[in-house]
Enzyme design. Structure first.
Site, mmCIF file in Angstrom:
data_model
loop_
_atom_site.group_PDB
_atom_site.id
_atom_site.type_symbol
_atom_site.label_atom_id
_atom_site.label_comp_id
_atom_site.label_asym_id
_atom_site.label_seq_id
_atom_site.Cartn_x
_atom_site.Cartn_y
_atom_site.Cartn_z
ATOM 1 N N ASP A 72 16.634 -26.556 -13.157
ATOM 2 C CA ASP A 72 17.045 -25.148 -13.211
ATOM 3 C C ASP A 72 17.712 -24.961 -14.567
ATOM 4 O O ASP A 72 18.733 -25.605 -14.850
ATOM 5 C CB ASP A 72 18.020 -24.905 -12.050
ATOM 6 C CG ASP A 72 18.568 -23.487 -12.043
ATOM 7 O OD1 ASP A 72 18.461 -22.786 -13.080
ATOM 8 O OD2 ASP A 72 19.108 -23.086 -10.999
ATOM 9 N N TYR A 80 16.754 -7.615 -20.304
ATOM 10 C CA TYR A 80 15.796 -8.671 -20.651
ATOM 11 C C TYR A 80 15.618 -8.743 -22.166
ATOM 12 O O TYR A 80 15.689 -9.820 -22.770
ATOM 13 C CB TYR A 80 14.467 -8.367 -19.942
ATOM 14 C CG TYR A 80 13.306 -9.225 -20.355
ATOM 15 C CD1 TYR A 80 13.228 -10.559 -19.970
ATOM 16 C CD2 TYR A 80 12.267 -8.690 -21.124
ATOM 17 C CE1 TYR A 80 12.140 -11.340 -20.349
ATOM 18 C CE2 TYR A 80 11.176 -9.459 -21.498
ATOM 19 C CZ TYR A 80 11.123 -10.782 -21.115
ATOM 20 O OH TYR A 80 10.053 -11.559 -21.493
HETATM 21 C C1 15L Z 1 7.154 -9.368 -21.625
HETATM 22 O O1 15L Z 1 7.991 -9.906 -22.331
HETATM 23 C C2 15L Z 1 7.034 -9.718 -20.184
HETATM 24 O O2 15L Z 1 7.307 -11.068 -19.928
HETATM 25 C C3 15L Z 1 5.682 -9.329 -19.607
HETATM 26 O O3 15L Z 1 5.786 -9.338 -18.195
HETATM 27 C C4 15L Z 1 5.216 -7.960 -20.106
HETATM 28 O O4 15L Z 1 6.088 -6.958 -19.662
HETATM 29 C C5 15L Z 1 5.175 -7.975 -21.624
HETATM 30 O O5 15L Z 1 6.429 -8.326 -22.145
HETATM 31 C C6 15L Z 1 4.751 -6.619 -22.215
HETATM 32 O O6 15L Z 1 5.556 -5.991 -22.905
HETATM 33 O O7 15L Z 1 3.610 -6.214 -21.978
#
Ligand code: 15L
Length: 266
Positions: free
Chosen positions: A51, A136
């Site tokens: 993890d 994120y």
């Molecule tokens: C990302 O960083 C994500 O991990 C993925 O799920 C998509 O959302 C991608 O970007 C995107 O922007 O298409």
């Protein structure tokens, strides 16, 4: 065959699973890690369940590795309490364990969501200001800064990949700009692993898309040559035109749907 295995975190995820046999083919040995068992193992792989939010477990996974490809993360927008352990603490744990175990090179899976609030009319390069489009995206910006710190202070080598939309095929109009094919992802990761002069680099993880918003021209030390182009799918994707609302944040900004989440109208 490499004398030490490359560690791939997030090895049980879609990108990890696709990369694994191809990385083994090129480098001979791979240590595959995830918080769920990354089984079944291919020949040349050793598996470690870890993890990434737990330093002891990360340290065990990193010990003896020759380089790290850090794909382990919570990979979409989520509440802060979810992002914090996986993406903030987890990313610190990777860099710090790498430093303690003398692993010089880390390839960090950043994301286009670190720059998601730039308007799609712009062209960005690796020096462009970050404009995260959620927690994120903030966690990916953090991972880039942490990499920069570990290069400057501890003489490590770090490549941050602002991955666009890594998918087998582009599916919607935004992907015509953001798509990263799986074969190009492999080309990008191996170019970073093999770059003899890598110090700190930020690269856009994109294919050779005609409609790209991004440029890697400022990063000549990484010899990344994408071969695929989302434009090959444009006629099919746009067969009924572009149906998106041109005023929606998801259309106006690079991060797409992440920009719509909780967006305050002005
Ligand atoms: C990302 O960083 C994500 O991990 C993925 O799920 C998509 O959302 C991608 O970007 C995107 O922007 O298409």
């Amino acid at each position: 065959m490499a004398d030490k295995p490359i560690l791939l975190t997030g090895a049980a995820g879609a990108l990890g699973r696709w990369l694994r046999p191809r990385l083994i083919e090129k480098y001979g040995r791979l240590r595959v890690s995830d918080k769920i068992d990354p089984a079944p193992l291919h020949k040349g792989e050793e598996g470690v369940v870890a993890d990434i939010s737990n330093f002891e477990q990360v340290s065990r996974a990193v010990a003896g590795a020759g380089a790290i490809i850090h794909f382990g993360a919570y990979s979409i927008e989520a509440k802060w309490e979810t992002i914090l352990p996986a993406n903030i603490i987890g990313t610190y744990n990777i860099y710090e364990a790498a430093r303690l175990h003398g692993v010089k090179r880390v390839i960090f899976a950043s994301s286009n969501h670190a720059i998601g609030f730039h308007e799609v009319t712009k062209k960005l390069d690796s020096m462009s200001l970050r404009r995260p489009d959620g927690y994120y995206g903030v966690s990916k910006a953090f991972g880039e800064d942490m990499g920069s710190l570990y290069v400057d202070k501890f003489d490590m080598q770090v490549a941050c990949l602002r991955i666009g939309s890594a998918l087998p095929e582009p599916k919607d109009p935004r992907h015509l700009s953001t798509w990263l094919s799986y074969p190009d992802l492999l080309r990008l990761v191996t170019a970073c692993l093999d770059a003899p002069k890598l110090k700190f680099a930020v690269l856009y993880g994109m294919s050779k898309n005609t409609r790209s918003w991004w440029s890697n021209a400022g990063v000549p030390e990484v010899d990344y040559r994408p071969e695929d182009n989302a434009e090959d799918y444009a006629a099919q994707i746009l067969s009924h035109g572009d149906q998106r609302d041109p005023k929606a944040p998801s259309t106006r900004f690079m991060g797409g749907p992440y920009c719509d989440i909780d967006y305050v109208k002005r």
